[in-house]
Design an enzyme around this catalytic site. Sequence first.
Site, mmCIF file in Angstrom:
data_model
loop_
_atom_site.group_PDB
_atom_site.id
_atom_site.type_symbol
_atom_site.label_atom_id
_atom_site.label_comp_id
_atom_site.label_asym_id
_atom_site.label_seq_id
_atom_site.Cartn_x
_atom_site.Cartn_y
_atom_site.Cartn_z
ATOM 1 N N ASP A 110 33.960 42.922 34.754
ATOM 2 C CA ASP A 110 35.190 42.248 35.178
ATOM 3 C C ASP A 110 35.108 41.708 36.601
ATOM 4 O O ASP A 110 35.793 40.744 36.937
ATOM 5 C CB ASP A 110 36.382 43.191 35.036
ATOM 6 C CG ASP A 110 36.757 43.403 33.573
ATOM 7 O OD1 ASP A 110 36.461 42.515 32.752
ATOM 8 O OD2 ASP A 110 37.340 44.444 33.253
ATOM 9 N N TYR A 161 43.485 42.949 29.167
ATOM 10 C CA TYR A 161 43.718 44.173 29.913
ATOM 11 C C TYR A 161 44.294 43.902 31.290
ATOM 12 O O TYR A 161 43.987 42.882 31.906
ATOM 13 C CB TYR A 161 42.382 44.908 30.100
ATOM 14 C CG TYR A 161 42.377 46.327 29.579
ATOM 15 C CD1 TYR A 161 42.131 46.590 28.241
ATOM 16 C CD2 TYR A 161 42.622 47.393 30.431
ATOM 17 C CE1 TYR A 161 42.125 47.897 27.771
ATOM 18 C CE2 TYR A 161 42.613 48.696 29.963
ATOM 19 C CZ TYR A 161 42.367 48.944 28.634
ATOM 20 O OH TYR A 161 42.362 50.227 28.173
HETATM 21 NI NI NI Z 1 40.691 51.027 27.708
#
Ligand code: NI
Length: 658
Positions: free
Chosen positions: A307, A391
């Site tokens: 990320d 996320y």
């Molecule tokens: Ni997770």
Amino acid sequence: MGVAWTPAWGAVAKGTSMRDSRFLPLTAEEIVAAAAIARAASPNPESLRFAAMYTHEPDKWQLREGAPVSRQARALLVDRSDGSSWDMVVDLDAKSVLQSDKVLVGASPVLMEEFMTIGEKIKEDPRYREALAKRGIQDLSLVQIDPWAISNVPDVDISQGRLCSSVSYVRHFEDDNGYAHPIEGVVAIADLTTGRVLEIFDYGVKPMNEECANYLPEFNQPLRDDIAPLSITQPNGPGFSVNGHEITWQRWRLNAFLTPIEGLVIQGVELRDAGEWRTVMHRASLSEMVVPYGETDPNHLWRCAFDAGEFGLGKLANSLTLGCDCLGEIVYMDAVLASETGEPQTIRNAICIHEEDDGILWKHTDWVTDKVEVRRSRRLVVSSISTVGNYEYGFFWYFYLDGTIQFEAKLTGVMQTKAVEAGAPDEPGTWIGPNLVATIHQHHFSFRLDMEVDGWRNRVYQSDVYAPPVGPGNEHGNAIRVNKTLAQTENSIDGMVSPQSARTWVVVSSDHRNAWGTPTGYKLLPGWANSTLFAQSPSHVAARAGFAKRNVWVTPFDQGQMRAAGDFPNQNRTEMGLPAWVREDRSVVDTDVVLWYNLGVTHIPRVEDWPVMPVERAGFMLVPVNFFDRNPTMDVPPSEPAACHQPGSQGEAENCQH
Ligand code: NI
């Protein structure tokens, strides 16, 4: 006690450089100037894109020697005309290019421009449309295509251009949660530069999960109506002050800012003690973050995201909203980052700063006199939140009155899903719908903690508690002792957590001792989430994320070693970063040490994490150990007792001292 604290390391402290403004992020003017220099040096200025641009920080060794060091910017560039990647360092004082290296194709992080446009190209591909038609999907207007980084996809030549993999979902309506309806078995590989679809893999039709799962309020009626109002007020305003990037609160001062890749960075952390500023930590950053998935079928086995290095946590930072993201007397700090076309771009309210009550700080009732003394704790909170695809990650740094520093990650958002036959046996994931499971994965956060505990010359001990054998000196078997293993070189401690021996890592000053002759220090206290990497050879991620195989690494400061998986994990399958660096096994005694902590969260999904995940917390602490001469909060005054709403309880205690 009456022991005056006398700084004994003055000459050494003068050599530190934490307050140097050359460690601070680029200003809007500097972004404009650096981009102009980069464009002028580029053969194709029109197609030049800035995947990331940030301060190229000065080498601390050079600064300490007093060498002239200019203000510099580093740019990770992409030429959109052919996809080539460049790593450029610009001298802002001399207005010139210091270094310009062509790096592996695809090495610069993914551009949002690439990811936002590739879905439409994939939808135009007849092979893709045919695969979807096999699944009864004719209308592609509500199909959601999530591009992913390519490196973990086996059997794809990643040297042929900037590539992505992608998976698809279908929404039943515009605001539907696509992750409830994965289009299983269809993986599209595309070239991000040309927009060409290279390959459509079809691993076979699986049933669609038709059940919707939506987190919007209109789908979750009735909402509860029994939540009492809760407001946090500070009638005189907050107890901290913000000046540019600098935050001053109680005995602390520190800088906070975003960089495009690491996101929230805390820099120049110092504590004021007896009128002197004492150094604690030069720079704390999330140097890399990797999320490997544990499914074995070909639609899922490659799923993995770096990320930070592939996308950029700062680029993906949210603008925060008062009363929603943050509650109380808030001060926000904006972040100015370079856009992908090289313009200054402001993320409004990117960093949230506030104070929180933290329960009791200390308390004692004198059983002889029945007198009570209690003090309240509070903390300074410096936070940001990034959205990476499905996320969300909240990054929260806490600073306490007693000198403790804490980090807490807050994991939320929507889980990755997989469509399966109803009742399929031996499914390793967690059932969350009639034809739907959420898949097992990990989140590894690698923190780079560039410590400077009372000056830059530090050493690190791995501290273990043990019971000496019964015998001479421990005849009754009750002895408890601490074994401190000095980290002599990078590989001289194993760096794995050990709850049974209450293991911690203590960074101590090589030059300063407290009033009792003990070296002043800070210990890294690991949190409860400490899994290391489960992926193993021959998986690509085992090589790429080797940093996640240990919990703690200790290295000497090296300006070129800022990111745990190296500077270019995107589209790169070689082993880089910490495991490669420590092969030298350099000395880490009485030098400028960097502590790396890998916070490993293993996420075995729960159905309660669906359709959106309640925040899961994980973190660590940096706690002063013999740093002060006694409890540093003895000067915290007693609080005013407050009135209660509950009848009868008001006025029972007239004072917090009673
Ligand atoms: Ni997770």
